[in-house]
Each structure stands twice: as structure tokens, then as C-alpha cells.
Design a protein around this motif. Structure first.
Motif, PDB file in Angstrom:
ATOM      1  N   TYR A   1      -5.739 -10.748  -0.659  1.00 17.47           N
ATOM      2  CA  TYR A   1      -7.103 -10.663  -0.151  1.00 17.47           C
ATOM      3  C   TYR A   1      -8.004 -10.163  -1.271  1.00 17.47           C
ATOM      4  O   TYR A   1      -7.536  -9.595  -2.268  1.00 17.47           O
ATOM      5  CB  TYR A   1      -7.183  -9.732   1.077  1.00 17.47           C
TER       6      TYR A   1
ATOM      7  N   ALA B   1      -0.632   4.727  -1.443  1.00 16.76           N
ATOM      8  CA  ALA B   1      -0.294   3.356  -1.011  1.00 16.76           C
ATOM      9  C   ALA B   1       1.106   2.981  -1.503  1.00 16.76           C
ATOM     10  O   ALA B   1       1.904   2.385  -0.779  1.00 16.76           O
ATOM     11  CB  ALA B   1      -1.326   2.376  -1.552  1.00 16.76           C
TER      12      ALA B   1
ATOM     13  N   ARG C   1       3.719   4.710   0.745  1.00 17.00           N
ATOM     14  CA  ARG C   1       3.794   4.114   2.094  1.00 17.00           C
ATOM     15  C   ARG C   1       4.376   2.704   2.029  1.00 17.00           C
ATOM     16  O   ARG C   1       5.216   2.329   2.840  1.00 17.00           O
ATOM     17  CB  ARG C   1       2.402   4.083   2.745  1.00 17.00           C
ATOM     18  N   ASN C   2       3.935   1.932   1.036  1.00 16.11           N
ATOM     19  CA  ASN C   2       4.439   0.554   0.924  1.00 16.11           C
ATOM     20  C   ASN C   2       5.940   0.545   0.637  1.00 16.11           C
ATOM     21  O   ASN C   2       6.681  -0.253   1.216  1.00 16.11           O
ATOM     22  CB  ASN C   2       3.711  -0.202  -0.200  1.00 16.11           C
TER      23      ASN C   2
ATOM     24  N   GLN D   1      -5.957  -7.763  -4.073  1.00 13.16           N
ATOM     25  CA  GLN D   1      -4.660  -7.123  -3.846  1.00 13.16           C
ATOM     26  C   GLN D   1      -3.620  -8.163  -3.446  1.00 13.16           C
ATOM     27  O   GLN D   1      -3.914  -9.087  -2.689  1.00 13.16           O
ATOM     28  CB  GLN D   1      -4.779  -6.061  -2.745  1.00 13.16           C
TER      29      GLN D   1
ATOM     30  N   ARG E   1      -4.051  -1.941   8.375  1.00 14.90           N
ATOM     31  CA  ARG E   1      -4.577  -0.620   7.975  1.00 14.90           C
ATOM     32  C   ARG E   1      -5.672  -0.785   6.931  1.00 14.90           C
ATOM     33  O   ARG E   1      -6.721  -0.170   6.998  1.00 14.90           O
ATOM     34  CB  ARG E   1      -3.465   0.215   7.337  1.00 14.90           C
ATOM     35  N   ILE E   2      -5.379  -1.625   5.940  1.00 13.43           N
ATOM     36  CA  ILE E   2      -6.331  -1.824   4.841  1.00 13.43           C
ATOM     37  C   ILE E   2      -7.654  -2.367   5.389  1.00 13.43           C
ATOM     38  O   ILE E   2      -8.733  -1.958   4.974  1.00 13.43           O
ATOM     39  CB  ILE E   2      -5.727  -2.786   3.782  1.00 13.43           C
TER      40      ILE E   2
ATOM     41  N   ARG F   1      -9.000  -1.763   8.179  1.00 15.31           N
ATOM     42  CA  ARG F   1      -9.773  -0.738   8.889  1.00 15.31           C
ATOM     43  C   ARG F   1     -10.411   0.270   7.948  1.00 15.31           C
ATOM     44  O   ARG F   1     -11.213   1.099   8.361  1.00 15.31           O
ATOM     45  CB  ARG F   1      -8.859   0.026   9.871  1.00 15.31           C
ATOM     46  N   ASP F   2     -10.061   0.240   6.675  1.00 16.52           N
ATOM     47  CA  ASP F   2     -10.499   1.265   5.711  1.00 16.52           C
ATOM     48  C   ASP F   2     -11.965   1.026   5.325  1.00 16.52           C
ATOM     49  O   ASP F   2     -12.304  -0.039   4.810  1.00 16.52           O
ATOM     50  CB  ASP F   2      -9.601   1.173   4.465  1.00 16.52           C
TER      51      ASP F   2
ATOM     52  N   ARG G   1     -13.673   2.354   3.011  1.00 18.18           N
ATOM     53  CA  ARG G   1     -14.021   2.514   1.588  1.00 18.18           C
ATOM     54  C   ARG G   1     -14.296   1.158   0.944  1.00 18.18           C
ATOM     55  O   ARG G   1     -14.849   1.076  -0.143  1.00 18.18           O
ATOM     56  CB  ARG G   1     -12.888   3.231   0.839  1.00 18.18           C
TER      57      ARG G   1
END
Ligand code: FMN
Length: 408
Positions: free
Chosen positions: A7, A27, A30-31, A49, A64-65, A67-68, A70
């Protein structure tokens, strides 16, 4: 199954390098726990990414990404499946174009990755990476039209308020939906959408007709559509009617019958747009071509409907350049989130600009979809965002206005 997702997005705030480093460290951890690997490229304004891993895990991370806050304008560019990972060792690795030159970043990515240079040069994922590195800070030449800059005001439509069919015996009814140019405040046409005698769907209506009477009924229904358009008081507005292509081939004198309906309802052929799709196989291309020539010679407009749905293909566009091309809702839906759809629409716009064909986006339901399409140059829209179809009538129209900067 090993999935790959790419993306791009735009940074929302100012992010100092230490924040970026800690974002990537977290990240990475978690990944790794989810067996997701990949890289993050940053050019100072935008991210690209690549996430690789089990499909379900990639989806969890991507949700999740998304919803961020930033970053924003998250657009999915690729979703694919691969026999092996391109990046194996880390959950997430950052490549910052503000800290390294473009060739150094590319060399570092190739060293970090598993593909040899020769293989990488043919790999789509690496092509996305190379393109991002080669044109940093690019947003594809798109003008800025952001959803938060707009508010909507409902205005009644300028048409008569008719709510009943013309006669009780009428075999079908019509729901009308406007096609508008939101930024000009202009209604460019009304599309007459067929409904059953009790207002049911087009499928319900056509299911009641014997297959050998289908094209006759299709052509005859246009008489009812135009009679209703007259009753609505369409004035100088245009009205779009859908016609099965084979109605033009199978019914002798079909164009004359249509012209008869037009004059009987005191309309002008120049006000009528015939929308065709390829939803039935056109056999008898010669007869069809002849009928299209007659339509055009009489001054009737031609539109290709549902373009991109799989039914209306490039061959219709190549053979009969229409006045209008309507991009199907399957392409329009969530276009602001979807890179492949964006690339398709940009190509359609280029082609139509070259051929002087007007583009209409159908099925626009979200303000984000409209903003993206308006920003790339689409000017005409049809969809629930602006007006829903109304049986035997036209609904009030939701017009966008730019919020003045002092209020934002
Ligand atoms: N979080 C991850 O877990 N993995 C990532 O690969 C990842 N990449 C990110 C890339 C960017 C550009 C940004 C802005 C954030 C990224 N994040 C990543 C952070 C997530 O968006 C999110 O903050 C984090 O997963 C915590 O999510 P949660 O608060 O829903 O638990």
C-alpha cells in the motif's frame, strides 16, 4: 498461503526521525510474532509498505495500519500470493529516502531481499519499490479535493412531482435518477431505470416476459419511459434510456419505432441518450452497426453503460465511439482505497479525452469516492450520494458546496 500486500499512504503530521524509528521497531516486533515480514519506505511525505506473510496475519496488520491516524490516503496497490518471501529476516525494516540517496536505498533493499538482481528486475513488487524511489513525493498529479472541504445541501429538483404510473395497465414503471455535474450545479440528464408494474426490480420485470417477446417489450417500454419523462416536465433536459443491443437488431424498424416514441412525446432526438451494454451477446454486428448509424444520424446520443463491469468492453468502445462512457459501479466503489481501480480510471480518462468522450461515474455513494474522481477530472456523477432513483419521479438533489476556509 503466503500473501503479499503493498500500500501507499501519506504522512498526516510531522514525524521526527526518532518517532519513525520507534514506530518501525514496535512494528518489527509485532509483525515477527505474526510471521509477517516486510519493508517500509518513507520519502518525507509518503509511505510505501510491503507486508508478506500468512494471509490472515497480513490482513490483521493491514487493518491496524488502516486505523492509524498518523497517516491517511491509504491506498492498496497490490494483493498477491507468492511461493516464497522476498524479505525474510525482519518483521519490518525502514528505508528512509530523506537519509539515503535513491540508488543507495535500492542497493540496500536488494541486499536485504532474497531475490537476485536479475530476478528482482522482473518482479512486480520490486517494480513498485523502484517506481516509489524514482518519483518521491509524487501523488500521481492528482489535484487536491478533500472530503472535509465539502458540505451538502438538499435542493428540490426542478421536475414535476408525479408519483403514479401513467395508467393502471402499464406493463412497467420507471424510476428516474439524475446525472449531475456537482461543481457546476448542473443536472446533465435523467436516467429512466425500468421497474416492474408494482415497482419491482428490472429482473422481476424481465422475468415476467416470454423470452421470444423480450426485445419487443424492451423497445415498447421506451415509449412509457419517454411518456413519463414528458409528464415530469423534463423541458430541455436530456433523458437516458437503456436499450438491449439486440432490440436494435431483432425488431424491424427499431430506430423508427424509437423516433416515433420521441416525437409522440414532443421530445427532440437530441434530448435522448441511448445507453447500451454488452450484457447480451451482440450477434448480427452489421445490423447493429446500421441501427447505431441511424440513431446517430437522427441526432440521438449514445452512451456505453456499465463500462468495466465485464459486460461493456473495449470492443464497443473501439467500434462505436459513444458520446458518453459510464464507468461501472464495481470500479467506482471504494476507488479512493484501491490503486488498481485508480489506474484503470486514469487510463479511461486519457482514452476518453483523446476521443472527446464524456465520462460519467455511476454508483457513487461515498464522498471520498466523489472527491477522488473529481480530483482526477471526472465531472459527471450518478449515485446515492447525490440522488437516489425515485419511482415515477425525481428525488431532491444533494449538492456539494465547498466550506469556506474560515469555517474549517
Ligand atoms: N504496526 C504493525 O504492527 N506492523 C506494521 O507493519 C506497521 N506499519 C506501520 C506503518 C505506518 C506508515 C504507520 C503509520 C503505522 C504502522 N504500524 C504498524 C502501526 C499500526 O498502525 C498501529 O499503531 C499498531 O499496530 C498498534 O495497533 P493497535 O493500537 O490497534 O494495537
Amino acid at each position: 498461503m503466503l500473501a503479499t500486500l503493498i500500500y501507499r499512504s501519506r504522512l498526516n503530521c510531522t514525524l521526527d526521525p526518532s518517532q519513525l524509528t520507534s514506530l518501525v521497531e514496535r512494528a518489527n516486533l509485532r509483525n515477527s510474532q505474526l510471521q509477517v515480514t516486510g519493508i517500509l519506505l518513507f520519502d518525507g511525505d509518503h509511505f510505501l509498505q510491503i507486508l508478506e506473510g500468512p494471509l490472515a496475519a497480513v490482513n490483521v496488520v493491514y487493518e491496524r495500519i488502516n486505523r492509524d491516524n498518523r497517516h491517511s490516503h491509504v491506498v492498496e496497490l497490490l494483493r498477491d500470493y507468492a511461493p516464497r518471501r522476498r524479505f525474510v529476516d525482519r518483521g519490518m525494516m525502514l528505508f528512509d529516502l530523506c537519509a539515503m540517496t535513491a540508488p543507495a536505498v535500492l542497493r540496500a533493499i536488494l541486499r536485504f531481499g532474497t531475490l537476485k538482481y536479475q530476478l528482482a528486475s522482473n518482479d512486480r513488487v520490486y517494480k513498485f519499490i523502484r517506481n516509489f524511489i524514482a518519483s518521491p513525493k509524487s501523488n500521481g498529479g492528482i489535484r487536491n479535493t478533500e472530503p472535509e472541504q465539502w458540505s451538502f445541501t438538499i435542493k428540490t429538483s426542478p421536475f414535476n412531482n408525479v408519483s403514479a404510473p401513467i395508467t393502471a395497465e402499464q406493463p412497467c414503471q420507471f424510476a428516474f435518477q439524475p446525472i449531475i455535474e456537482p461543481l457546476r450545479g448542473n443536472i446533465s440528464s435523467l436516467e429512466a431505470l425500468i421497474r416492474g408494474p408494482n415497482g419491482g426490480s428490472p429482473q422481476e420485470y424481465f422475468a415476467t416476459i416470454a423470452p421470444n417477446k423480450l426485445h419487443e417489450a424492451d423497445l415498447a417500454s421506451k415509449g412509457w419511459a419517454l411518456a413519463m419523462a414528458r409528464r415530469l416536465g423534463i423541458g430541455n433536459h436530456k433523458v437516458a434510456i437503456n436499450l438491449l443491443p439486440m432490440s436494435l437488431v431483432k425488431i424491424p424498424g427499431a430506430v423508427d419505432i424509437l423516433l416515433n416514441h420521441i416525437t409522440r412525446n414532443q421530445l427532440n432526438p437530441g434530448q435522448i441518450i441511448v445507453e447500451v451494454t454488452e450484457d447480451e451477446v451482440i450477434s448480427g454486428y452489421e445490423e447493429f452497426t446500421w441501427a447505431i448509424r441511424q440513431l446517430r444520424a437522427a441526432g440521438i446520443g449514445l452512451a456505453i453503460d456499465d463500462f468495466g463491469s465485464g459486460f461493456a468492453g473495449l470492443s464497443l468502445l473501439a467500434k462505436f465511439q459513444p458520446d458518453k462512457l459510464k464507468i461501472d459501479r464495481t470500479i467506482v466503489t471504494d476507488i479512493h482505497l484501491h490503486g488498481p481501480k485508480q489506474a484503470i480510471v486514469k487510463a479511461i480518462l486519457d482514452c476518453c479525452a483523446e476521443l472527446q468522450i464524456t465520462v460519467v461515474a455511476e454508483g457513487v455513494e461515498k464522498i471520498e469516492e466523489w472527491c477522488w474522481l473529481e480530483a482526477v477530472g471526472v465531472q459527471r456523477f450518478q449515485g446515492f450520494l447525490f440522488a437516489r432513483p425515485v419511482l415515477n419521479g425525481v428525488s431532491p438533489i444533494n449538492w456539494p458546496q465547498r466550506i469556506s476556509p474560515s469555517l474549517t
